[in-house]
Design an enzyme around this catalytic site. Structure first.
Site, PDB file in Angstrom:
ATOM      1  N   ARG A  15       0.842  -1.198   0.000  1.00  0.00           N
ATOM      2  CA  ARG A  15       0.000   0.000   0.000  1.00  0.00           C
ATOM      3  C   ARG A  15       0.882   1.255   0.000  1.00  0.00           C
ATOM      4  NH1 ARG A  15      -3.586  -1.564   5.148  1.00  0.00           N
ATOM      5  NH2 ARG A  15      -1.556  -2.463   5.709  1.00  0.00           N
ATOM      6  N   LYS A  75       1.588   2.052   7.202  1.00  0.00           N
ATOM      7  CA  LYS A  75       1.989   1.286   8.374  1.00  0.00           C
ATOM      8  C   LYS A  75       2.874   2.121   9.290  1.00  0.00           C
ATOM      9  CE  LYS A  75       1.016  -2.149   9.387  1.00  0.00           C
ATOM     10  NZ  LYS A  75      -0.193  -2.460  10.217  1.00  0.00           N
ATOM     11  N   TYR A  94      -1.111   4.675  10.494  1.00  0.00           N
ATOM     12  CA  TYR A  94      -1.435   3.700  11.533  1.00  0.00           C
ATOM     13  C   TYR A  94      -0.224   3.548  12.444  1.00  0.00           C
ATOM     14  CZ  TYR A  94      -5.613   2.070   9.031  1.00  0.00           C
ATOM     15  OH  TYR A  94      -6.840   1.990   8.434  1.00  0.00           O
ATOM     16  N   HIS A  96      -0.664   1.798  16.163  1.00  0.00           N
ATOM     17  CA  HIS A  96      -0.872   0.627  17.031  1.00  0.00           C
ATOM     18  C   HIS A  96       0.216   0.561  18.100  1.00  0.00           C
ATOM     19  CE1 HIS A  96      -4.027  -0.822  14.361  1.00  0.00           C
ATOM     20  NE2 HIS A  96      -3.213  -0.694  13.337  1.00  0.00           N
ATOM     21  N   GLU A 118      -5.872   4.794  13.651  1.00  0.00           N
ATOM     22  CA  GLU A 118      -6.768   3.841  14.317  1.00  0.00           C
ATOM     23  C   GLU A 118      -7.481   4.422  15.534  1.00  0.00           C
ATOM     24  OE1 GLU A 118      -2.765   3.196  16.339  1.00  0.00           O
ATOM     25  OE2 GLU A 118      -3.465   3.544  14.290  1.00  0.00           O
ATOM     26  N   SER A 138     -10.590  -2.683   8.398  1.00  0.00           N
ATOM     27  CA  SER A 138     -11.255  -3.758   9.140  1.00  0.00           C
ATOM     28  C   SER A 138     -12.189  -4.538   8.221  1.00  0.00           C
ATOM     29  CB  SER A 138     -12.039  -3.180  10.316  1.00  0.00           C
ATOM     30  OG  SER A 138     -11.179  -2.573  11.250  1.00  0.00           O
ATOM     31  N   ASP A 202     -20.261 -12.313  20.832  1.00  0.00           N
ATOM     32  CA  ASP A 202     -20.014 -10.930  21.229  1.00  0.00           C
ATOM     33  C   ASP A 202     -20.632 -10.715  22.601  1.00  0.00           C
ATOM     34  OD1 ASP A 202     -19.072  -8.271  19.524  1.00  0.00           O
ATOM     35  OD2 ASP A 202     -20.422  -7.771  21.185  1.00  0.00           O
ATOM     36  N   VAL A 271      -7.037 -11.481  13.607  1.00  0.00           N
ATOM     37  CA  VAL A 271      -7.087 -10.191  12.934  1.00  0.00           C
ATOM     38  C   VAL A 271      -6.701  -9.068  13.893  1.00  0.00           C
ATOM     39  CG1 VAL A 271      -8.500  -8.697  11.470  1.00  0.00           C
ATOM     40  CG2 VAL A 271      -8.934 -11.138  11.492  1.00  0.00           C
ATOM     41  N   ILE A 273      -4.041  -8.925  15.624  1.00  0.00           N
ATOM     42  CA  ILE A 273      -2.609  -9.040  15.898  1.00  0.00           C
ATOM     43  C   ILE A 273      -1.913  -7.678  15.897  1.00  0.00           C
ATOM     44  CG2 ILE A 273      -1.933  -9.447  13.485  1.00  0.00           C
ATOM     45  CD1 ILE A 273      -0.505 -11.175  16.661  1.00  0.00           C
ATOM     46  N   ASP A 274      -2.426  -6.694  15.147  1.00  0.00           N
ATOM     47  CA  ASP A 274      -1.847  -5.348  15.191  1.00  0.00           C
ATOM     48  C   ASP A 274      -1.878  -4.768  16.597  1.00  0.00           C
ATOM     49  OD1 ASP A 274      -0.809  -4.647  12.713  1.00  0.00           O
ATOM     50  OD2 ASP A 274      -2.747  -4.069  11.900  1.00  0.00           O
ATOM     51  N   VAL A 302      -0.874 -12.595  10.303  1.00  0.00           N
ATOM     52  CA  VAL A 302      -0.225 -11.562   9.488  1.00  0.00           C
ATOM     53  C   VAL A 302      -0.703 -10.189   9.958  1.00  0.00           C
ATOM     54  CG1 VAL A 302       0.006 -10.617   7.163  1.00  0.00           C
ATOM     55  CG2 VAL A 302       0.060 -13.096   7.526  1.00  0.00           C
ATOM     56  N   ASN A 304      -0.355  -7.217   8.617  1.00  0.00           N
ATOM     57  CA  ASN A 304      -0.821  -6.232   7.620  1.00  0.00           C
ATOM     58  C   ASN A 304      -1.588  -6.957   6.517  1.00  0.00           C
ATOM     59  OD1 ASN A 304       1.632  -7.395   6.722  1.00  0.00           O
ATOM     60  ND2 ASN A 304       2.004  -5.713   5.310  1.00  0.00           N
TER      61      ASN A 304
END
Length: 376
Positions: A15, A75, A94, A96, A118, A138, A202, A271, A273-274, A302, A304
């Site tokens: 990206r 990133k 981003y 994180h 974020e 997301s 949830d 998902v 993991i960031d 992963v 990203n």
């Protein structure tokens, strides 16, 4: 303002912070745009495309970091990039930070003003705030999680050898989605579309009601607690971790001990993991080496995921990041944040101080409220 974007250097990250169209918008607002040569190749944008938009092509990242007043990325800056940041410079990307103490320490040391995509907020439903700059990624990551999980389930990739949709006479695969937010909803949509047996967990009754109305009998919903999570993952072929606490480290909802009951070759896709991951056994992987196995369970972590579909992701991201970039460039960061409390939520670090409470609490720093920064 001189705005710069550089080629992303994180592993298999294709990206780019600004599309040629976004560069043109900044130029039309009277700003100077610098783009590192080759920065847009991952989305099929050439240097000539950027030149036609009015941008100036620079030979390397150092030139841009040295000369730009605002750096727009995708990133978090890598170590070599963090070393080039300076006081008085704006970093818009981003970050994180909560699970990344090293990055936080170096951003503090640099003196940079760091605005994180974020944690920028927006108006949401029923008085809730939304995360509009996180939402498109997301959506991409949620949809990709099923794609990635389906591949990891293939025997050649270490999985159980299960086809999620099954075939006539053979039951479909069981997918468990932990978290019913944007990621979880999009993951469930994809899994339902493939014909999988889908359960979404949830803790928010309103979320469960909304999911139940949307999916009707095509997906089941269940309240999220440790007992229900344990029961569901024991039967699952694919588990999607889709839990987010804005700006903070993700809670560890699946422990290593809980993996003992899972089927050999079952797959976990984290998902979150960031933000450190929501499975105890998660650690970040790359598109080059995306999976590993713990106790017979395949982990896909992963950090990203949307980078694999770089063109779709970049254009979706620019749709929501550009308006704020224009305001920051037009007014300066301080006036832009003072005029927009939602954008102000994005300020994480400023001139050596942590300005986002969840990051400060997670990593043990003193917290300086954004309101104090804007008054100072």
């Amino acid at each position: 303002m001189r705005v710069g974007t550089v080629r992303e250097i994180k592993n298999h990250e294709y990206r780019v912070g600004l599309t040629p169209e976004s560069a043109r918008e900044l130029v039309l607002h009277g700003h100077e745009v610098w783009v590192e040569t080759g920065a847009g190749m991952g989305i099929g944008a050439s240097d000539e495309d950027y030149k036609a938009a009015g941008a100036t092509i620079q030979p390397d990242a150092k030139t841009i970091f040295d000369g730009a007043e605002m750096i727009v990325k995708v990133k978090e800056p890598q170590a070599v990039e963090r070393a080039m940041l300076r006081k008085g410079q704006i970093l818009y990307t981003y970050l994180h930070l909560a699970p990344d103490p090293e990055q936080t320490k170096e951003l503090i040391a640099s003196g940079v003003t760091a605005i994180a995509y974020e944690t920028v907020t927006g108006p949401g439903q029923n008085g809730q705030v939304s995360l509009p700059l996180l939402k498109p990624m997301s959506q991409v990551a949620g949809r990709m999680s099923i794609q990635a999980g389906a591949t990891a389930l293939e025997k050649a990739h270490g999985g159980r050898g299960v086809l999620l949709g099954g075939v006539p006479g053979v039951l479909p695969g069981k997918v468990v989605v932990i978290g019913g937010g944007v990621v979880g909803f999009n993951a469930a949509q994809m899994a339902v579309g493939l014909g999988a047996d889908v359960t979404i967990l949830d803790r928010d009754p309103d979320v469960l009601e909304r999911l139940g109305i949307h999916f009707e009998s095509r997906a089941k919903t269940r309240f999220s607690n440790q007992a229900n999570i344990q029961q569901e993952i024991c039967d699952a072929d694919l588990v999607i971790g889709a839990v987010l606490v804005p700006g903070a480290a993700a809670p560890k909802l699946v422990t290593r001990d809980m993996l003992k009951c899972m089927k050999p070759g079952a797959v976990l896709v984290d998902v979150a993991i960031d933000q450190g991951g929501c499975f105890e056994t998660s650690h970040a992987t790359t598109h080059q080496d995306p999976t590993y196995v713990v106790d017979g369970v395949v982990h896909y972590c992963v950090a990203n995921m949307p980078g694999a579909v770089a063109r779709t992701s970049t254009y979706a991201l620019n749709n929501v990041t550009l308006p704020h970039a224009l305001r920051i460039a037009d007014r300066g960061w301080k006036a832009a944040l003072a005029a927009d409390p939602h954008l102000a939520e994005g300020l994480n670090v400023h001139e050596g101080q942590v300005t986002y409470q969840a990051v400060a609490e997670e990593l043990g720093y003193a917290h300086r409220p954004v309101a104090d920064v804007l008054r100072g």
